[in-house]
Every structure is written in C-alpha cells, then in structure tokens.
Scaffold this motif. Sequence first.
Motif, PDB file in Angstrom:
ATOM      1  N   UNK A  94     -75.248  29.466 -60.819  1.00 21.51           N
ATOM      2  CA  UNK A  94     -74.451  30.231 -61.779  1.00 21.51           C
ATOM      3  C   UNK A  94     -75.256  31.447 -62.231  1.00 21.51           C
ATOM      4  N   UNK A  95     -74.560  32.568 -62.399  1.00 15.83           N
ATOM      5  CA  UNK A  95     -75.135  33.765 -63.021  1.00 15.83           C
ATOM      6  C   UNK A  95     -74.593  33.887 -64.442  1.00 15.83           C
ATOM      7  N   UNK A  96     -75.449  34.284 -65.379  1.00 17.89           N
ATOM      8  CA  UNK A  96     -75.001  34.469 -66.763  1.00 17.89           C
ATOM      9  C   UNK A  96     -73.973  35.586 -66.840  1.00 17.89           C
ATOM     10  N   UNK A  97     -72.956  35.364 -67.651  1.00 19.17           N
ATOM     11  CA  UNK A  97     -71.930  36.379 -67.882  1.00 19.17           C
ATOM     12  C   UNK A  97     -72.049  37.016 -69.262  1.00 19.17           C
ATOM     13  N   UNK A  98     -72.792  36.364 -70.175  1.00 19.00           N
ATOM     14  CA  UNK A  98     -73.023  36.911 -71.508  1.00 19.00           C
ATOM     15  C   UNK A  98     -74.453  36.555 -71.916  1.00 19.00           C
ATOM     16  N   UNK A  99     -75.235  37.550 -72.283  1.00 20.73           N
ATOM     17  CA  UNK A  99     -76.611  37.323 -72.695  1.00 20.73           C
ATOM     18  C   UNK A  99     -76.828  37.931 -74.084  1.00 20.73           C
ATOM     19  N   UNK A 100     -76.562  37.167 -75.160  1.00 19.88           N
ATOM     20  CA  UNK A 100     -76.819  37.683 -76.512  1.00 19.88           C
ATOM     21  C   UNK A 100     -78.305  37.959 -76.688  1.00 19.88           C
ATOM     22  N   UNK A 101     -78.643  39.186 -77.087  1.00 18.96           N
ATOM     23  CA  UNK A 101     -80.027  39.647 -77.021  1.00 18.96           C
ATOM     24  C   UNK A 101     -80.439  40.321 -78.318  1.00 18.96           C
ATOM     25  N   UNK A 102     -81.585  39.879 -78.840  1.00 19.10           N
ATOM     26  CA  UNK A 102     -82.170  40.501 -80.023  1.00 19.10           C
ATOM     27  C   UNK A 102     -83.325  41.401 -79.639  1.00 19.10           C
ATOM     28  N   UNK A 103     -83.608  42.410 -80.452  1.00 19.71           N
ATOM     29  CA  UNK A 103     -84.592  43.444 -80.125  1.00 19.71           C
ATOM     30  C   UNK A 103     -85.663  43.514 -81.203  1.00 19.71           C
ATOM     31  N   UNK A 104     -86.900  43.783 -80.761  1.00 20.13           N
ATOM     32  CA  UNK A 104     -88.016  44.018 -81.690  1.00 20.13           C
ATOM     33  C   UNK A 104     -88.711  45.316 -81.299  1.00 20.13           C
ATOM     34  N   UNK A 105     -88.834  46.264 -82.238  1.00 22.88           N
ATOM     35  CA  UNK A 105     -88.236  46.247 -83.567  1.00 22.88           C
ATOM     36  C   UNK A 105     -86.736  46.529 -83.498  1.00 22.88           C
ATOM     37  N   UNK A 106     -85.996  45.912 -84.396  1.00 21.91           N
ATOM     38  CA  UNK A 106     -84.543  46.014 -84.362  1.00 21.91           C
ATOM     39  C   UNK A 106     -84.049  47.435 -84.582  1.00 21.91           C
ATOM     40  N   UNK A 107     -84.877  48.274 -85.182  1.00 20.06           N
ATOM     41  CA  UNK A 107     -84.489  49.672 -85.389  1.00 20.06           C
ATOM     42  C   UNK A 107     -84.239  50.396 -84.073  1.00 20.06           C
TER      43      UNK A 107
END
Length: 360
Positions: free
Chosen positions: A150-163
């Motif tokens: 399976x390949x991911x269809x949605x990858x919720x992603x957080x960023x550092x720094x969020x700015x």
Amino acid sequence: MRIAVLGGGHGCYAAAAELSARGHEVWFWRRDAAAFEAIREQGGIEVRDHAGTRIVPVAHLESDLGAALAATELVIIPLPATAHEDLAKACAPHWRDGQVVFLPPGTLGSLLFVKAARAAGNQARVRFAETGTLPYLVRKHGPASIVVSVYATRLPTGVFPAADADEVIGLLQQAYPSVEPCGDILSGALMNAGPIIHPPLIMMNAGPLEHFDAWDIHNEGTQPSIRAVTNALDGERMAIREKLGYPAPHFPLADHYSKDGEEWMYGNSAHEKLTDSGDWREKIDLQTHRYMREDTAIGLALFVSAGRWAGQPMAVGEGLLALASAITGEDLYAAGRTFENLGLAGDSPADLQERLHHGF
C-alpha cells in the motif's frame, strides 16, 4: 528535485525507488556500501506493487554521508526512531541553510537532530517535518527487491519551526503529493499510528508470539478484544490532541480498519491489503523487535509523557507501558523519548508553543 534518502530499511528502499521513478535525482545513502552491490548488478531496485513488477534505477548509490547531504535540498529519513540519535550526530556537521528534513514518522526526532547540530557547532537553518506513518506498507524481499502492499494517500505532517510551514509543506508535496499540513511537529508526532497499533497487538499476543515460529499480529492477532483496547488507546491519543488545541482531523485509527469510513493515511481497505500480502507473518522477539523498541519504548512513552504534561493522562497507555516494562525488565518510561528527557517538561504551554513555532 535533488533528494537524499538515508538508511537501509524497508521504507528507505521504497522511498529511493518511488522518488527516482517520479523523476527526482536521488542520493541513496547507507553505511554499508557492499549492500548496494545487488542493486548495481540488477540496474536498480526491483519493485512489485499493484502496477506490476519493474526495475527502478537510482541515480546515486552513496556511502559518504557528507556527499549525500552536500548535494541535496530535501532529506528523507524513513528509519525507525531507534536510529535517530546516532544518525543525528553523524549528520550534525553537514547540514546547510535551507535544507528540509522529513522524518516519516518522527516521534519528535526533529529535536534530536537540532540539538545534535547545535552541539556540533552547526547553526545552519534547517527545517524539519514529521508525519504519522511511513509512506509505504513495504517489505524487502531480497537485497535489491521490495514488495509495496500500500502507498499512503494522506500524510498529515507537522513542521519545525512551524513558522516555515507553508514553504516546507510546498517543498514536500513535490516529493509526496499526499502530504497535508497539520501544524507543528508535536501535532505531527501525535499522528503517529505505530504507538497505537503495535503495543496492544504485541502485548496481547505475547503468548502466541513466543510459542509459534511466526505469527501475523495483523491477521489472526487482530481480534475484537484487542481492537477494543486499540480504540481506547487511540481515544486517549485524540483526547491529548484536543487538550493541546490541535484541530481535527485526528485520523482515528478505526478508519484504517474500515472499508467505507473517512479516508485514513493508507486509504480505505488498507488493513485487508496488508493482511492479504502475507508479508507481516514473522517472528517478533518481544525484547528486541521495533514494535517494542520503537513504538512502545519510544513512541508510547512520548504519548504518555505528553498526556501527563497536558493533564490528560492515558490510563490504557500507562497500563500497556507498564506491561512492556515488566516484559523487558526495564523502566521504559524512564529511558523513553519523554517530555522530561527532551527537556520540555518544564515548559509552560505558551513556552512550548513559542519553541515549536519559532525554533530553539
């Protein structure tokens, strides 16, 4: 785009192959140069998936970490969290301004990489991103062959720094169109599915895991009582996210098992594709397997510590971590990637938000 893929695990081979197939110039690095010989002889990585079987050439097979990092603007590290600390030290002198580093998943590993760079005297402005799972359900079937279920269809992603989130997410989407923003890296870390799926499965299947030569915890090991515990544990994860002010979607794990619910990270019916593959029938050593060492000792410990810090305790999570500590004979919380050990426990909510938004 010029992309480095670091590591020799299942997900690393899948990333090197997929990103090469998408037309990116890939530097595929691992310490063991001899391990690339089979890829060289074959002319690339053999990929088997829903589209058939094919050989995907990779532009650069690299054993010099400094060379791989010097050449690239995006760095993908699809390795278990157990590898983060050593790799962070190895990468520390080599980072350059403007690079983006993607940890799928991360478990707040971004902070280890930042701290290691600063300890090495490297002040380069590098941005990090963390998501909730590997972009692939994949297993290596030889030194130059992988099978992607399976390949991911949605990858919720957080960023550092969020700015810097808008710029970083835009860059990542050139490599992974399935990436979608979910705020800062703590939000991204609290999307990690591994600490929710795997601790109940290994602890509640401990008998058959130790008795049989191989056992598929995702097939015969996923029974209604275990699913009930998993759902309760996932409810605790989502309660922490809500307590910290992170908005929906929270990607409830129940959607992973559903054929017609909200699309989860791997799309609908992903669980059936995983079990049909047969690739997860394996011997799991409860002392050493990554489900214990990564998802429980690191991932679940982080979740429990976040709950304690936020005043939203995890009764099920605490219980599973206590069972795991009894099985391993170690205090997994004390040694885990907790708020205490990351130096975050003394922060107020405002202080932590400031750090995550603007950096350290």
